[in-house]
Each structure stands twice: as structure tokens, then as C-alpha cells.
Design a protein around this motif. Structure first.
Motif, PDB file in Angstrom:
ATOM      1  N   ILE A 113      11.096 -18.520 -64.472  1.00  0.00           N
ATOM      2  CA  ILE A 113      11.291 -17.730 -63.255  1.00  0.00           C
ATOM      3  C   ILE A 113      11.508 -18.632 -62.048  1.00  0.00           C
ATOM      4  N   THR A 114      10.666 -19.649 -61.905  1.00  0.00           N
ATOM      5  CA  THR A 114      10.827 -20.643 -60.845  1.00  0.00           C
ATOM      6  C   THR A 114      10.123 -21.926 -61.260  1.00  0.00           C
ATOM      7  N   ARG A 115      10.717 -23.054 -60.932  1.00  0.00           N
ATOM      8  CA  ARG A 115      10.083 -24.327 -61.245  1.00  0.00           C
ATOM      9  C   ARG A 115       9.080 -24.733 -60.158  1.00  0.00           C
ATOM     10  N   HIS A 116       8.932 -23.910 -59.137  1.00  0.00           N
ATOM     11  CA  HIS A 116       8.022 -24.225 -58.032  1.00  0.00           C
ATOM     12  C   HIS A 116       7.051 -23.066 -57.779  1.00  0.00           C
ATOM     13  N   GLY A 117       6.434 -22.558 -58.850  1.00  0.00           N
ATOM     14  CA  GLY A 117       5.571 -21.393 -58.716  1.00  0.00           C
ATOM     15  C   GLY A 117       4.383 -21.626 -57.797  1.00  0.00           C
ATOM     16  N   GLY A 118       3.718 -22.779 -57.927  1.00  0.00           N
ATOM     17  CA  GLY A 118       2.557 -23.056 -57.099  1.00  0.00           C
ATOM     18  C   GLY A 118       2.898 -23.138 -55.629  1.00  0.00           C
ATOM     19  N   LEU A 119       3.974 -23.861 -55.309  1.00  0.00           N
ATOM     20  CA  LEU A 119       4.376 -23.984 -53.911  1.00  0.00           C
ATOM     21  C   LEU A 119       4.845 -22.650 -53.345  1.00  0.00           C
ATOM     22  N   PHE A 120       5.564 -21.876 -54.135  1.00  0.00           N
ATOM     23  CA  PHE A 120       5.990 -20.565 -53.651  1.00  0.00           C
ATOM     24  C   PHE A 120       4.784 -19.656 -53.418  1.00  0.00           C
ATOM     25  N   GLY A 121       3.775 -19.779 -54.270  1.00  0.00           N
ATOM     26  CA  GLY A 121       2.560 -19.009 -54.046  1.00  0.00           C
ATOM     27  C   GLY A 121       1.917 -19.377 -52.720  1.00  0.00           C
ATOM     28  N   LEU A 122       1.831 -20.675 -52.450  1.00  0.00           N
ATOM     29  CA  LEU A 122       1.296 -21.132 -51.169  1.00  0.00           C
ATOM     30  C   LEU A 122       2.140 -20.610 -50.010  1.00  0.00           C
ATOM     31  N   GLY A 123       3.458 -20.684 -50.161  1.00  0.00           N
ATOM     32  CA  GLY A 123       4.347 -20.224 -49.098  1.00  0.00           C
ATOM     33  C   GLY A 123       4.215 -18.736 -48.825  1.00  0.00           C
ATOM     34  N   LEU A 124       4.114 -17.938 -49.877  1.00  0.00           N
ATOM     35  CA  LEU A 124       3.960 -16.492 -49.695  1.00  0.00           C
ATOM     36  C   LEU A 124       2.611 -16.159 -49.074  1.00  0.00           C
ATOM     37  N   TRP A 125       1.581 -16.910 -49.439  1.00  0.00           N
ATOM     38  CA  TRP A 125       0.274 -16.725 -48.814  1.00  0.00           C
ATOM     39  C   TRP A 125       0.370 -16.973 -47.301  1.00  0.00           C
ATOM     40  N   GLY A 126       0.999 -18.086 -46.930  1.00  0.00           N
ATOM     41  CA  GLY A 126       1.156 -18.384 -45.512  1.00  0.00           C
ATOM     42  C   GLY A 126       2.005 -17.346 -44.796  1.00  0.00           C
ATOM     43  N   LEU A 127       3.101 -16.936 -45.425  1.00  0.00           N
ATOM     44  CA  LEU A 127       3.999 -15.959 -44.808  1.00  0.00           C
ATOM     45  C   LEU A 127       3.314 -14.617 -44.612  1.00  0.00           C
ATOM     46  N   SER A 128       2.533 -14.190 -45.599  1.00  0.00           N
ATOM     47  CA  SER A 128       1.867 -12.885 -45.500  1.00  0.00           C
ATOM     48  C   SER A 128       0.901 -12.851 -44.317  1.00  0.00           C
ATOM     49  N   HIS A 129       0.229 -13.964 -44.060  1.00  0.00           N
ATOM     50  CA  HIS A 129      -0.698 -14.034 -42.934  1.00  0.00           C
ATOM     51  C   HIS A 129       0.046 -14.225 -41.606  1.00  0.00           C
ATOM     52  N   PHE A 130       1.127 -14.973 -41.641  1.00  0.00           N
ATOM     53  CA  PHE A 130       1.918 -15.212 -40.433  1.00  0.00           C
ATOM     54  C   PHE A 130       2.455 -13.893 -39.877  1.00  0.00           C
ATOM     55  N   LEU A 131       2.888 -12.996 -40.757  1.00  0.00           N
ATOM     56  CA  LEU A 131       3.519 -11.760 -40.317  1.00  0.00           C
ATOM     57  C   LEU A 131       2.557 -10.832 -39.573  1.00  0.00           C
ATOM     58  N   VAL A 132       1.318 -10.754 -40.040  1.00  0.00           N
ATOM     59  CA  VAL A 132       0.405  -9.764 -39.465  1.00  0.00           C
ATOM     60  C   VAL A 132      -0.485 -10.324 -38.360  1.00  0.00           C
ATOM     61  N   ASN A 133      -0.514 -11.645 -38.211  1.00  0.00           N
ATOM     62  CA  ASN A 133      -1.363 -12.260 -37.199  1.00  0.00           C
ATOM     63  C   ASN A 133      -0.495 -12.835 -36.080  1.00  0.00           C
ATOM     64  N   GLY A 134      -0.312 -12.046 -35.029  1.00  0.00           N
ATOM     65  CA  GLY A 134       0.585 -12.430 -33.953  1.00  0.00           C
ATOM     66  C   GLY A 134      -0.105 -13.170 -32.831  1.00  0.00           C
ATOM     67  N   ASP A 135      -0.538 -14.407 -33.115  1.00  0.00           N
ATOM     68  CA  ASP A 135      -1.104 -15.269 -32.075  1.00  0.00           C
ATOM     69  C   ASP A 135      -0.727 -16.710 -32.407  1.00  0.00           C
ATOM     70  N   TRP A 136      -0.764 -17.568 -31.396  1.00  0.00           N
ATOM     71  CA  TRP A 136      -0.236 -18.920 -31.568  1.00  0.00           C
ATOM     72  C   TRP A 136      -1.036 -19.751 -32.571  1.00  0.00           C
ATOM     73  N   ALA A 137      -2.341 -19.594 -32.606  1.00  0.00           N
ATOM     74  CA  ALA A 137      -3.130 -20.349 -33.571  1.00  0.00           C
ATOM     75  C   ALA A 137      -2.749 -19.966 -35.004  1.00  0.00           C
ATOM     76  N   SER A 138      -2.554 -18.665 -35.228  1.00  0.00           N
ATOM     77  CA  SER A 138      -2.147 -18.212 -36.565  1.00  0.00           C
ATOM     78  C   SER A 138      -0.741 -18.695 -36.907  1.00  0.00           C
ATOM     79  N   HIS A 139       0.133 -18.726 -35.910  1.00  0.00           N
ATOM     80  CA  HIS A 139       1.485 -19.225 -36.163  1.00  0.00           C
ATOM     81  C   HIS A 139       1.442 -20.683 -36.618  1.00  0.00           C
ATOM     82  N   LEU A 140       0.602 -21.479 -35.972  1.00  0.00           N
ATOM     83  CA  LEU A 140       0.491 -22.893 -36.341  1.00  0.00           C
ATOM     84  C   LEU A 140      -0.082 -23.049 -37.741  1.00  0.00           C
ATOM     85  N   LEU A 141      -1.202 -22.373 -37.994  1.00  0.00           N
ATOM     86  CA  LEU A 141      -1.873 -22.541 -39.281  1.00  0.00           C
ATOM     87  C   LEU A 141      -1.063 -21.971 -40.434  1.00  0.00           C
TER      88      LEU A 141
END
Length: 223
Positions: A113-141
Motif C-alpha cells: 500500500i505504501t513503503r512509508h506507512g510509519g511516516l504517513f501515520g505520523l503525518g496524518l496524526w499531525g495533520l488531524s491535530h493541526f486542522l482542529v487546533n487553530g492557534d500558533w503553538a498548535s501550528h508549530l507543534l
């Protein structure tokens, strides 16, 4: 906010300026592969702990605020993230710290399916939190984790192409950076029987627990 900025700069800088550039070869030539990996892992662990502490103490500077309407999308992304992280943890894959040469690996299970499953999991985790947390600290983290998870695979592909040459090219032709692309292009096929369904179940179970206890564990409700 300065502390969080410095912590995220250390996290990304270690990945892109040190490990993800020709500087890595210079350092490894002086220290050896083992000491470099150990030192890199230690600094990354320190940077992540620092990021967590700095985020907890950062001022709240709102951008779009809490996007409650995007929470269902966030849940889907988080569920996928947990599944990818759990399934990729048990897969034999040369992209896992370059520990297995690509000519010793068959693209099976989640790797189809993907040769980068772990990294994509990390990326989706970050993206999911980035979308719902609209503040600068959350954007950075969360933006740092989203960027590292979703963009870093491109740099890894470049590094492994240089390191392994033809064996990597052969492996890459069977797989894809973006999930399901190799399957859709006919370069591979989905074989459900090869997928570690126990790992998938564990991932979904951890997602359910995290969703239910997010308030108690992290001080903010995910619901």
C-alpha cells in the motif's frame, strides 16, 4: 513561543540539515554509523520532550480557533494514523531506518500500500491535530509532525536511491510513496491476507482508547 520555535527547529533541523543532507556522510565518517544513529536518536528524543514541554507552556494565540466542524475528519485521519503506525511496525521494510537492504525484501502486506506507512501515520496524526487546533503553538507543534511525516518520505527516497542504487529502484517500482498509488497504477496488487490484521485491530483499539481518554490524558477533549 520562542522555546517552542527553538524546539521544533531542532527537531526539523536534525532531520533535514543533519540526517537528510550530505552533512550526514561527513558526520558518519568521523563518528561511525552506530554512534551517529545513537546520538541522532537521543537528540530527537530530547527535541520531542522539549516540544511537548514548550507547547504546554506556550501562550494561546488564536488563528481560526477550535474547528469543531472538522473533528469528524480529524477522527478519520487519526484512525488511519493508528492503523498505519501499528501495521508498519511489524512489516519488513527497507525504509525503516534503512535496516534491511531492499534486495532482501518483498513488497508484502502494508508495504504494497505504501513503503512509508510509519511516516504517513505520523503525518496524518499531525495533520488531524493541526486542522482542529487553530492557534500558533498548535501550528508549530502539529505542523512540524505533519510536515515531517508527509514530506520527509520524498527525501528518504532520494537518500535510499543514492545508497542502494538498482536494488532500491527495483523495490520502489513495486511500491509507492503515496498510499495505494502503486496498486492503482498496476505496479502491485492488494492482498488482504498478507496484512497483519491483529496489528490493525491493535491500532484501532488504541485509537478508541485515545479518543475516549483524550481529555484525561492530554487535557483537551477530542470529541
Amino acid at each position: 513561543m520562542e522555546s517552542l520555535t527553538a524546539a521544533t527547529a531542532l527537531f526539523l533541523g536534525m532531520h533535514w540539515i543533519v540526517s537528510g543532507s550530505p552533512l550526514r556522510n561527513v558526520v558518519v565518517a568521523r563518528t561511525g554509523e552506530g554512534p551517529f544513529k545513537a546520538g541522532f536518536a537521543l537528540i530527537i528524543a530530547i527535541s520531542i520532550a522539549w516540544m511537548g514541554w514548550a507547547y504546554a507552556h506556550a501562550p494561546y494565540v488564536e488563528t481560526w480557533g477550535t474547528a469543531a466542524g472538522l473533528k469528524p475528519l480529524s477522527w478519520v485521519l487519526m484512525a488511519l494514523a493508528f492503523v498505519l503506525l501499528a501495521a508498519s511496525a511489524t512489516a519488513k521494510n527497507p525504509t525503516t531506518l534503512g535496516s534491511v537492504p531492499p534486495d532482501q525484501v518483498q513488497a508484502r502486506g502494508i508495504v504494497r500500500i505504501t513503503r512509508h506507512g510509519g511516516l504517513f501515520g505520523l503525518g496524518l496524526w499531525g495533520l488531524s491535530h493541526f486542522l482542529v487546533n487553530g492557534d500558533w503553538a498548535s501550528h508549530l507543534l502539529f505542523g512540524s509532525f505533519a510536515f515531517q511525516g508527509l514530506i520527509a518520505p520524498l527525501n528518504l527516497d532520494r537518500k535510499y536511491r543514492q545508497r542502494f542504487g538498482a536494488p532500491w529502484e527495483s523495490f520502489a517500482r513495486q511500491t509507492s510513496y503515496l498510499p495505494f498509488v502503486a496498486i492503482l497504477q498496476g505496479r502491485n496488487r492488494l492482498v488482504p491476507g498478507e496484512i497483519n490484521w491483529l496489528a490493525v485491530a491493535v491500532g484501532l483499539g488504541l485509537f478508541g482508547l485515545t479518543l475516549a481518554y483524550h481529555q484525561a490524558w492530554f487535557g483537551a477533549s477530542a470529541l
